[in-house]
Structures are given as C-alpha cells and as structure tokens.
Design a protein around this motif. Structure first.
Motif, PDB file in Angstrom:
ATOM      1  N   PHE A 112       0.854  -1.179   0.000  1.00 22.84           N
ATOM      2  CA  PHE A 112       0.000   0.000   0.000  1.00 22.84           C
ATOM      3  C   PHE A 112       0.894   1.234   0.000  1.00 22.84           C
ATOM      4  CE2 PHE A 112       0.457  -1.253   4.443  1.00 22.84           C
ATOM      5  CZ  PHE A 112       0.760  -0.069   5.096  1.00 22.84           C
ATOM      6  N   THR A 113       0.283   2.367  -0.282  1.00 23.27           N
ATOM      7  CA  THR A 113       1.017   3.616  -0.370  1.00 23.27           C
ATOM      8  C   THR A 113       0.648   4.512   0.801  1.00 23.27           C
ATOM      9  OG1 THR A 113       0.972   3.462  -2.777  1.00 23.27           O
ATOM     10  CG2 THR A 113       1.454   5.626  -1.849  1.00 23.27           C
ATOM     11  N   LEU A 114       1.637   5.169   1.352  1.00 19.65           N
ATOM     12  CA  LEU A 114       1.399   6.176   2.377  1.00 19.65           C
ATOM     13  C   LEU A 114       1.604   7.544   1.753  1.00 19.65           C
ATOM     14  CD1 LEU A 114       3.332   4.724   5.444  1.00 19.65           C
ATOM     15  CD2 LEU A 114       0.876   4.706   5.050  1.00 19.65           C
ATOM     16  N   ARG A 115       0.745   8.489   2.109  1.00 19.85           N
ATOM     17  CA  ARG A 115       0.936   9.852   1.649  1.00 19.85           C
ATOM     18  C   ARG A 115       1.215  10.727   2.860  1.00 19.85           C
ATOM     19  NH1 ARG A 115      -3.229  12.513   3.165  1.00 19.85           N
ATOM     20  NH2 ARG A 115      -5.228  11.505   3.447  1.00 19.85           N
ATOM     21  N   LYS A 116       1.891  11.829   2.607  1.00 19.67           N
ATOM     22  CA  LYS A 116       2.242  12.738   3.687  1.00 19.67           C
ATOM     23  C   LYS A 116       0.972  13.284   4.335  1.00 19.67           C
ATOM     24  CE  LYS A 116       5.132  16.702   4.726  1.00 19.67           C
ATOM     25  NZ  LYS A 116       6.180  17.591   4.225  1.00 19.67           N
ATOM     26  N   PRO A 117       0.858  13.168   5.658  1.00 20.39           N
ATOM     27  CA  PRO A 117      -0.355  13.652   6.321  1.00 20.39           C
ATOM     28  C   PRO A 117      -0.382  15.174   6.435  1.00 20.39           C
ATOM     29  CG  PRO A 117       1.187  12.819   7.940  1.00 20.39           C
ATOM     30  CD  PRO A 117       1.792  12.550   6.590  1.00 20.39           C
ATOM     31  N   SER A 118      -1.582  15.698   6.477  1.00 18.95           N
ATOM     32  CA  SER A 118      -1.747  17.116   6.799  1.00 18.95           C
ATOM     33  C   SER A 118      -1.752  17.235   8.323  1.00 18.95           C
ATOM     34  CB  SER A 118      -3.066  17.638   6.226  1.00 18.95           C
ATOM     35  OG  SER A 118      -4.157  17.006   6.878  1.00 18.95           O
ATOM     36  N   ALA A 119      -1.634  18.440   8.811  1.00 24.40           N
ATOM     37  CA  ALA A 119      -1.630  18.656  10.261  1.00 24.40           C
ATOM     38  C   ALA A 119      -2.912  18.111  10.899  1.00 24.40           C
ATOM     39  CB  ALA A 119      -1.452  20.134  10.576  1.00 24.40           C
ATOM     40  N   LYS A 157       8.521   5.507   7.777  1.00 22.96           N
ATOM     41  CA  LYS A 157       8.065   6.364   6.677  1.00 22.96           C
ATOM     42  C   LYS A 157       7.268   7.542   7.230  1.00 22.96           C
ATOM     43  CE  LYS A 157       8.657   6.356   3.019  1.00 22.96           C
ATOM     44  NZ  LYS A 157       9.637   7.207   2.276  1.00 22.96           N
ATOM     45  N   ILE A 158       6.383   7.285   8.187  1.00 25.70           N
ATOM     46  CA  ILE A 158       5.604   8.374   8.787  1.00 25.70           C
ATOM     47  C   ILE A 158       6.560   9.376   9.449  1.00 25.70           C
ATOM     48  CG2 ILE A 158       3.937   8.987  10.587  1.00 25.70           C
ATOM     49  CD1 ILE A 158       2.553   6.269   9.986  1.00 25.70           C
ATOM     50  N   GLY A 159       7.555   8.879  10.160  1.00 22.36           N
ATOM     51  CA  GLY A 159       8.531   9.758  10.794  1.00 22.36           C
ATOM     52  C   GLY A 159       9.259  10.620   9.782  1.00 22.36           C
ATOM     53  N   SER A 160       9.576  10.050   8.629  1.00 23.57           N
ATOM     54  CA  SER A 160      10.282  10.825   7.596  1.00 23.57           C
ATOM     55  C   SER A 160       9.397  11.940   7.037  1.00 23.57           C
ATOM     56  CB  SER A 160      10.782   9.920   6.474  1.00 23.57           C
ATOM     57  OG  SER A 160       9.730   9.507   5.632  1.00 23.57           O
ATOM     58  N   PHE A 161       8.088  11.729   7.045  1.00 20.45           N
ATOM     59  CA  PHE A 161       7.170  12.779   6.590  1.00 20.45           C
ATOM     60  C   PHE A 161       7.225  14.008   7.495  1.00 20.45           C
ATOM     61  CE2 PHE A 161       4.164   9.362   4.718  1.00 20.45           C
ATOM     62  CZ  PHE A 161       4.750   9.452   3.469  1.00 20.45           C
ATOM     63  N   LEU A 162       7.623  13.815   8.748  1.00 25.71           N
ATOM     64  CA  LEU A 162       7.610  14.900   9.723  1.00 25.71           C
ATOM     65  C   LEU A 162       8.866  15.762   9.687  1.00 25.71           C
ATOM     66  CD1 LEU A 162       6.102  12.949  12.761  1.00 25.71           C
ATOM     67  CD2 LEU A 162       4.900  14.242  10.991  1.00 25.71           C
ATOM     68  N   LEU A 163       9.849  15.340   8.908  1.00 21.98           N
ATOM     69  CA  LEU A 163      11.108  16.082   8.828  1.00 21.98           C
ATOM     70  C   LEU A 163      11.061  17.124   7.722  1.00 21.98           C
ATOM     71  CD1 LEU A 163      13.636  13.130   9.156  1.00 21.98           C
ATOM     72  CD2 LEU A 163      12.828  14.649  10.967  1.00 21.98           C
ATOM     73  N   LYS A 164      11.676  18.263   7.952  1.00 24.06           N
ATOM     74  CA  LYS A 164      11.793  19.293   6.929  1.00 24.06           C
ATOM     75  C   LYS A 164      12.719  18.797   5.820  1.00 24.06           C
ATOM     76  CE  LYS A 164      12.041  23.586   7.892  1.00 24.06           C
ATOM     77  NZ  LYS A 164      10.947  24.427   7.514  1.00 24.06           N
ATOM     78  N   LYS A 165      12.517  19.308   4.614  1.00 24.58           N
ATOM     79  CA  LYS A 165      13.333  18.917   3.474  1.00 24.58           C
ATOM     80  C   LYS A 165      14.815  19.171   3.729  1.00 24.58           C
ATOM     81  CE  LYS A 165       9.697  19.707   0.083  1.00 24.58           C
ATOM     82  NZ  LYS A 165       9.247  20.542  -1.026  1.00 24.58           N
ATOM     83  N   SER A 166      15.130  20.273   4.379  1.00 31.65           N
ATOM     84  CA  SER A 166      16.531  20.600   4.641  1.00 31.65           C
ATOM     85  C   SER A 166      17.180  19.561   5.564  1.00 31.65           C
ATOM     86  CB  SER A 166      16.662  21.997   5.238  1.00 31.65           C
ATOM     87  OG  SER A 166      15.948  22.094   6.448  1.00 31.65           O
ATOM     88  N   ILE A 167      16.436  19.068   6.526  1.00 33.45           N
ATOM     89  CA  ILE A 167      16.966  18.050   7.438  1.00 33.45           C
ATOM     90  C   ILE A 167      17.135  16.731   6.698  1.00 33.45           C
ATOM     91  CG2 ILE A 167      16.468  16.693   9.511  1.00 33.45           C
ATOM     92  CD1 ILE A 167      15.097  19.222  10.630  1.00 33.45           C
ATOM     93  N   LYS A 168      16.170  16.381   5.865  1.00 36.25           N
ATOM     94  CA  LYS A 168      16.288  15.161   5.066  1.00 36.25           C
ATOM     95  C   LYS A 168      17.519  15.213   4.181  1.00 36.25           C
ATOM     96  CE  LYS A 168      11.385  14.079   4.644  1.00 36.25           C
ATOM     97  NZ  LYS A 168      10.293  13.874   3.694  1.00 36.25           N
ATOM     98  N   ALA A 169      17.777  16.388   3.589  1.00 35.89           N
ATOM     99  CA  ALA A 169      18.943  16.543   2.721  1.00 35.89           C
ATOM    100  C   ALA A 169      20.238  16.348   3.500  1.00 35.89           C
ATOM    101  CB  ALA A 169      18.923  17.910   2.046  1.00 35.89           C
ATOM    102  N   GLU A 170      20.291  16.854   4.717  1.00 40.68           N
ATOM    103  CA  GLU A 170      21.485  16.682   5.560  1.00 40.68           C
ATOM    104  C   GLU A 170      21.694  15.224   5.938  1.00 40.68           C
ATOM    105  OE1 GLU A 170      21.455  19.206   9.008  1.00 40.68           O
ATOM    106  OE2 GLU A 170      20.951  20.979   7.813  1.00 40.68           O
ATOM    107  N   LEU A 171      20.602  14.486   6.142  1.00 39.53           N
ATOM    108  CA  LEU A 171      20.686  13.094   6.557  1.00 39.53           C
ATOM    109  C   LEU A 171      20.965  12.139   5.408  1.00 39.53           C
ATOM    110  CD1 LEU A 171      17.711  12.986   9.085  1.00 39.53           C
ATOM    111  CD2 LEU A 171      20.145  13.137   9.611  1.00 39.53           C
ATOM    112  N   SER A 172      20.651  12.562   4.189  1.00 36.88           N
ATOM    113  CA  SER A 172      20.838  11.703   3.019  1.00 36.88           C
ATOM    114  C   SER A 172      22.325  11.592   2.690  1.00 36.88           C
ATOM    115  CB  SER A 172      20.113  12.261   1.797  1.00 36.88           C
ATOM    116  OG  SER A 172      18.732  12.237   2.014  1.00 36.88           O
TER     117      SER A 172
END
Length: 111
Positions: A36-43, A93-108
């Motif tokens: 199944f697919t997960l989509r980024k949740p809204s607040a 995956k849900i946890g990764s949705f909660l990270l800002k793009k800039s933080i994801k880029a630093e972690l990649s």
C-alpha cells in the motif's frame, strides 16, 4: 507561480518511495493486500497523536495515523494485526514525513 494543489501534488517517483511492500500481506476477505502507499499527512490528520510518539515509533500512534494516510485505506484493526517488521517500516516512513526537506537533505548520503 504554482497553485496549492500543484504544490501538494505527488510526483510518480515520490509516490514510489512511499510504497510499503508487506512481508506479511493483509487479508481482507478474499482480497490480499501485499502493498500500500502512504501519503504525507496534513496537520489535521495528525490530531490526537503526539508527534514525538510518532518519531519514537510508538505503536499506538502509528496505528492511529495509518488509516488516515494509506491507499488503499488500512483499518486500525488491520494495522494492529500487521507484522512488527512491516509496522516499523510504516512508522519510519511516517517519521520521515515529519522532517523538513533541509533536514532530510542533511541526513541523506551524498551521491
């Protein structure tokens, strides 16, 4: 300039990254759900759930959010019955949705 709908549109490669392939498929009558697919949740879809619980892979929090963001929709009962390894992948995956793009880029890792 883009519209809000365009800003939230998920591209095919992004959607592919959000597919959860289950080690133990979910059986729903005669239907077998093996991914199944997960989509980024809204607040609003995170209401009633502690964000720190989601980031800490709290089972109760994950089970509460999965039905709100899964396609096809996985029920809370089905989420409770998931294989623990599958649930950890979903939580990550849900946890990764909660990270800002800039933080994801630093972690990649650099490619």
């Amino acid at each position: 300039m883009t519209t809000p709908a365009q800003d939230q549109a998920i591209t095919a490669p992004e959607m592919d990254q959000n597919i959860i392939v289950l080690d133990e498929p979910i059986r729903r009558g005669t239907q077998v759900i093996d991914q199944f697919t997960l989509r980024k949740p809204s607040a609003g879809e995170l209401r009633g759930v502690s964000l720190s619980d989601l980031l800490n892979l709290d089972v109760t929090a994950i089970i509460k959010v999965v039905p709100r963001i899964s396609l096809p929709s996985i029920t809370e009962a089905e989420a409770r019955a998931m294989d623990p390894a599958d649930l950890v992948e979903v939580g990550g995956k849900i946890g990764s949705f909660l990270l800002k793009k800039s933080i994801k880029a630093e972690l990649s890792p650099a490619t």
